[in-house]
Design an enzyme around this catalytic site. Structure first.
Site, short mmCIF file in Angstrom:
data_model
loop_
_atom_site.label_atom_id
_atom_site.label_comp_id
_atom_site.label_asym_id
_atom_site.label_seq_id
_atom_site.Cartn_x
_atom_site.Cartn_y
_atom_site.Cartn_z
N GLY A 1 0.83 -1.19 0.00
CA GLY A 1 0.00 0.00 0.00
C GLY A 1 0.86 1.24 0.00
O GLY A 1 2.02 1.21 -0.41
N CYS A 2 0.31 2.32 0.47
CA CYS A 2 1.02 3.60 0.51
C CYS A 2 2.33 3.46 1.28
O CYS A 2 2.35 2.96 2.40
CB CYS A 2 0.13 4.64 1.18
SG CYS A 2 0.97 6.21 1.49
N PHE A 3 3.42 3.91 0.67
CA PHE A 3 4.72 3.70 1.32
C PHE A 3 4.87 4.48 2.62
O PHE A 3 5.68 4.13 3.46
CB PHE A 3 5.90 3.91 0.39
CG PHE A 3 5.93 5.15 -0.46
CD1 PHE A 3 5.41 6.35 -0.07
CD2 PHE A 3 6.52 5.08 -1.71
CE1 PHE A 3 5.48 7.48 -0.87
CE2 PHE A 3 6.61 6.19 -2.53
CZ PHE A 3 6.08 7.40 -2.10
N TRP A 4 4.09 5.52 2.83
CA TRP A 4 4.16 6.24 4.10
C TRP A 4 3.81 5.31 5.25
O TRP A 4 4.44 5.33 6.30
CB TRP A 4 3.20 7.42 4.14
CG TRP A 4 3.43 8.49 3.13
CD1 TRP A 4 4.58 8.75 2.43
CD2 TRP A 4 2.48 9.46 2.72
NE1 TRP A 4 4.39 9.83 1.61
CE2 TRP A 4 3.11 10.29 1.76
CE3 TRP A 4 1.16 9.73 3.05
CZ2 TRP A 4 2.47 11.36 1.15
CZ3 TRP A 4 0.51 10.79 2.44
CH2 TRP A 4 1.16 11.59 1.50
N CYS A 5 2.77 4.50 5.04
CA CYS A 5 2.31 3.57 6.09
C CYS A 5 3.30 2.42 6.29
O CYS A 5 3.58 2.04 7.42
CB CYS A 5 0.95 2.98 5.71
SG CYS A 5 -0.35 4.22 5.55
#
Length: 178
Positions: A9-13
């Site tokens: 998923g989103c790399f921030w997470c």
């Protein structure tokens, strides 16, 4: 030191999940698996380049091994949804393990098979397991995102629950003071 490359998923997470683990030296958000070199965030978000948002982890296997990283990977996202994690939809959010050697490939494939054989999830695991292609670091403003912007709504509603889950399930693996 060794490398592990995961898309979940989103790399921030995903970055937030792994960066506070003992034995993890560095986590870099970036892109892999696409058709062009050095893509921009805007290009990747278009869904036309074929890249996946991933993290590249530099870790000390004497402190945390690849199998432990895989366990955390599987337990902190939904590996059964094709090209999506929650409300983030597109090929850039696909679940992926990009192995750096044959041992990583074998461990990832065995773990995936075990999850599917034991019906660990209501639906089959669709995580792709591929040799690590070229990795392109994301723009600087994507690095260490949760730690710098944890107050923002996306981080509060999407990333924070994953970070809290890691604390609850893997607290003994966290660096001191986390």
């Amino acid at each position: 030191m060794q490398h592990a490359t995961f898309g979940a998923g989103c790399f921030w997470c995903v970055e937030a999940v792994f960066q506070n683990l003992k034995g993890v030296e560095k986590v870099v958000s970036g892109y892999t698996g696409g058709r062009i070199a050095n893509p921009t965030y805007k290009e990747v978000c278009s869904g036309l380049t074929g890249h996946n948002e991933v993290i590249d982890i530099t870790f000390d296997p004497a402190v945390i091994n690849y199998k432990e990283l895989l366990e955390i990977f599987w337990k902190t996202h939904d590996p059964t949804t094709l090209n999506r994690q929650g409300n983030d939809v597109g090929t850039q959010y696909r679940s992926g393990i990009y192995y750096h050697n044959e041992e990583q490939k074998q461990l990832a494939e065995e773990y995936k098979k075990k999850l599917n054989d034991n019906q660990a999830f209501p639906n089959p695991v669709v995580t792709e397991i591929l040799p690590a292609p070229a990795f392109y670091p994301a723009e600087d403003y994507h690095q260490n995102y949760f730690n710098l912007h944890g107050h923002e709504p996306y981080c509060q509603f999407v990333a924070r629950p994953k970070v809290e889950k890691v604390k609850a399930l893997f607290g003994e693996k966290l660096k001191a003071g986390v």
